[in-house]
Design a protein around this motif. Structure first.
Motif, PDB file in Angstrom:
ATOM      1  N   TYR A  37      -8.747  -6.916  -3.540  1.00 45.56           N
ATOM      2  CA  TYR A  37      -7.998  -6.519  -4.729  1.00 45.56           C
ATOM      3  C   TYR A  37      -7.547  -5.063  -4.609  1.00 45.56           C
ATOM      4  CZ  TYR A  37      -6.921  -6.153  -9.731  1.00 45.56           C
ATOM      5  OH  TYR A  37      -6.297  -5.986 -10.933  1.00 45.56           O
ATOM      6  N   ALA A  38      -8.447  -4.195  -4.189  1.00 47.00           N
ATOM      7  CA  ALA A  38      -8.122  -2.780  -4.024  1.00 47.00           C
ATOM      8  C   ALA A  38      -7.059  -2.579  -2.950  1.00 47.00           C
ATOM      9  CB  ALA A  38      -9.373  -1.985  -3.687  1.00 47.00           C
ATOM     10  N   SER A  39      -7.173  -3.307  -1.870  1.00 45.90           N
ATOM     11  CA  SER A  39      -6.196  -3.203  -0.787  1.00 45.90           C
ATOM     12  C   SER A  39      -4.812  -3.644  -1.260  1.00 45.90           C
ATOM     13  CB  SER A  39      -6.649  -4.049   0.399  1.00 45.90           C
ATOM     14  OG  SER A  39      -5.680  -4.023   1.414  1.00 45.90           O
ATOM     15  N   MET A  40      -4.760  -4.738  -2.001  1.00 47.01           N
ATOM     16  CA  MET A  40      -3.491  -5.229  -2.509  1.00 47.01           C
ATOM     17  C   MET A  40      -2.888  -4.231  -3.495  1.00 47.01           C
ATOM     18  SD  MET A  40      -2.400  -8.774  -4.488  1.00 47.01           S
ATOM     19  CE  MET A  40      -3.826  -9.594  -3.911  1.00 47.01           C
ATOM     20  N   THR A  41      -3.724  -3.649  -4.336  1.00 47.66           N
ATOM     21  CA  THR A  41      -3.263  -2.657  -5.302  1.00 47.66           C
ATOM     22  C   THR A  41      -2.657  -1.459  -4.587  1.00 47.66           C
ATOM     23  OG1 THR A  41      -4.972  -3.338  -6.850  1.00 47.66           O
ATOM     24  CG2 THR A  41      -3.966  -1.200  -7.235  1.00 47.66           C
ATOM     25  N   ASP A  42      -3.332  -0.987  -3.552  1.00 50.91           N
ATOM     26  CA  ASP A  42      -2.819   0.144  -2.770  1.00 50.91           C
ATOM     27  C   ASP A  42      -1.478  -0.188  -2.132  1.00 50.91           C
ATOM     28  OD1 ASP A  42      -5.012   1.717  -3.360  1.00 50.91           O
ATOM     29  OD2 ASP A  42      -6.023   1.327  -1.451  1.00 50.91           O
ATOM     30  N   LYS A  43      -1.339  -1.397  -1.608  1.00 47.25           N
ATOM     31  CA  LYS A  43      -0.086  -1.794  -0.955  1.00 47.25           C
ATOM     32  C   LYS A  43       1.069  -1.843  -1.945  1.00 47.25           C
ATOM     33  CE  LYS A  43      -2.274  -4.431   2.704  1.00 47.25           C
ATOM     34  NZ  LYS A  43      -2.556  -5.756   3.249  1.00 47.25           N
ATOM     35  N   TYR A  82       1.316  -0.179  -4.831  1.00 45.14           N
ATOM     36  CA  TYR A  82       1.604   1.195  -5.231  1.00 45.14           C
ATOM     37  C   TYR A  82       2.377   1.944  -4.144  1.00 45.14           C
ATOM     38  CZ  TYR A  82       0.932   6.051  -6.494  1.00 45.14           C
ATOM     39  OH  TYR A  82       1.146   7.369  -6.786  1.00 45.14           O
ATOM     40  N   GLU A  83       1.937   1.837  -2.913  1.00 45.70           N
ATOM     41  CA  GLU A  83       2.599   2.549  -1.816  1.00 45.70           C
ATOM     42  C   GLU A  83       4.022   2.040  -1.602  1.00 45.70           C
ATOM     43  OE1 GLU A  83       1.648   5.287  -0.288  1.00 45.70           O
ATOM     44  OE2 GLU A  83      -0.136   5.274  -1.547  1.00 45.70           O
ATOM     45  N   GLU A  84       4.239   0.753  -1.757  1.00 46.10           N
ATOM     46  CA  GLU A  84       5.588   0.206  -1.592  1.00 46.10           C
ATOM     47  C   GLU A  84       6.515   0.739  -2.685  1.00 46.10           C
ATOM     48  OE1 GLU A  84       8.598  -1.429   0.322  1.00 46.10           O
ATOM     49  OE2 GLU A  84       6.534  -1.446   1.089  1.00 46.10           O
ATOM     50  N   LEU A  85       6.029   0.843  -3.909  1.00 40.29           N
ATOM     51  CA  LEU A  85       6.828   1.415  -4.985  1.00 40.29           C
ATOM     52  C   LEU A  85       7.157   2.876  -4.698  1.00 40.29           C
ATOM     53  CD1 LEU A  85       5.056  -0.152  -8.078  1.00 40.29           C
ATOM     54  CD2 LEU A  85       7.370  -0.647  -7.276  1.00 40.29           C
ATOM     55  N   ARG A  86       6.193   3.625  -4.186  1.00 40.28           N
ATOM     56  CA  ARG A  86       6.432   5.035  -3.863  1.00 40.28           C
ATOM     57  C   ARG A  86       7.478   5.168  -2.756  1.00 40.28           C
ATOM     58  NH1 ARG A  86       6.410   8.816  -6.212  1.00 40.28           N
ATOM     59  NH2 ARG A  86       5.384  10.243  -4.813  1.00 40.28           N
ATOM     60  N   LYS A  87       7.471   4.239  -1.783  1.00 44.71           N
ATOM     61  CA  LYS A  87       8.474   4.260  -0.714  1.00 44.71           C
ATOM     62  C   LYS A  87       9.876   4.014  -1.260  1.00 44.71           C
ATOM     63  CE  LYS A  87       5.483   2.498   2.947  1.00 44.71           C
ATOM     64  NZ  LYS A  87       5.235   1.317   3.808  1.00 44.71           N
ATOM     65  N   GLN A  88       9.956   3.312  -2.382  1.00 41.98           N
ATOM     66  CA  GLN A  88      11.242   2.998  -2.999  1.00 41.98           C
ATOM     67  C   GLN A  88      11.667   4.076  -4.001  1.00 41.98           C
ATOM     68  OE1 GLN A  88      13.052   0.366  -1.991  1.00 41.98           O
ATOM     69  NE2 GLN A  88      11.417  -0.091  -0.545  1.00 41.98           N
ATOM     70  N   ASP A  89      11.076   5.256  -3.884  1.00 46.34           N
ATOM     71  CA  ASP A  89      11.396   6.427  -4.699  1.00 46.34           C
ATOM     72  C   ASP A  89      11.019   6.305  -6.174  1.00 46.34           C
ATOM     73  OD1 ASP A  89      12.365   7.929  -2.550  1.00 46.34           O
ATOM     74  OD2 ASP A  89      14.350   7.028  -2.721  1.00 46.34           O
ATOM     75  N   TRP A  90      10.028   5.489  -6.481  1.00 48.71           N
ATOM     76  CA  TRP A  90       9.503   5.461  -7.842  1.00 48.71           C
ATOM     77  C   TRP A  90       8.649   6.709  -8.014  1.00 48.71           C
ATOM     78  CZ3 TRP A  90       9.338   1.446 -11.680  1.00 48.71           C
ATOM     79  CH2 TRP A  90      10.143   0.347 -11.374  1.00 48.71           C
ATOM     80  N   GLY A  91       8.687   7.295  -9.182  1.00 48.20           N
ATOM     81  CA  GLY A  91       7.838   8.442  -9.484  1.00 48.20           C
ATOM     82  C   GLY A  91       6.383   8.010  -9.512  1.00 48.20           C
ATOM     83  N   THR A  92       5.489   8.956  -9.357  1.00 49.34           N
ATOM     84  CA  THR A  92       4.060   8.660  -9.306  1.00 49.34           C
ATOM     85  C   THR A  92       3.586   7.920 -10.550  1.00 49.34           C
ATOM     86  OG1 THR A  92       3.687  10.616  -7.953  1.00 49.34           O
ATOM     87  CG2 THR A  92       1.762   9.672  -9.033  1.00 49.34           C
ATOM     88  N   SER A  93       3.913   8.434 -11.724  1.00 48.29           N
ATOM     89  CA  SER A  93       3.423   7.789 -12.949  1.00 48.29           C
ATOM     90  C   SER A  93       4.091   6.438 -13.183  1.00 48.29           C
ATOM     91  CB  SER A  93       3.600   8.698 -14.162  1.00 48.29           C
ATOM     92  OG  SER A  93       4.960   8.964 -14.393  1.00 48.29           O
ATOM     93  N   ALA A  94       5.368   6.306 -12.840  1.00 44.45           N
ATOM     94  CA  ALA A  94       6.060   5.027 -13.008  1.00 44.45           C
ATOM     95  C   ALA A  94       5.481   3.980 -12.061  1.00 44.45           C
ATOM     96  CB  ALA A  94       7.555   5.188 -12.763  1.00 44.45           C
TER      97      ALA A  94
END
Length: 50
Positions: free
Chosen positions: A6-12, A14-26
């Motif tokens: 579950y933690a690994s999937m959550t990290d993936k 989140y990281e994919e959203l960050r790669k797509q230029d989503w802000g940290t809080s978003a």
């Protein structure tokens, strides 16, 4: 699903959203919504695991 899975999937997610230029809080809010809504459970499953 184990807590580690579950933690690994959550990290993936989140990281994919960050790669797509989503802000940290978003990215964090969308990740929380994705998992608390149970949306991750609606993805196709590997039938070999059954």
């Amino acid at each position: 699903m184990t807590p580690k899975d579950y933690a690994s999937m959550t990290d993936k997610v989140y990281e994919e959203l960050r790669k797509q230029d989503w802000g940290t809080s978003a990215a964090l809010e969308l990740t929380k919504t994705y998992f608390t809504s149970g949306a991750y459970k609606n993805e196709p499953q590997n039938h070999e695991e059954e």
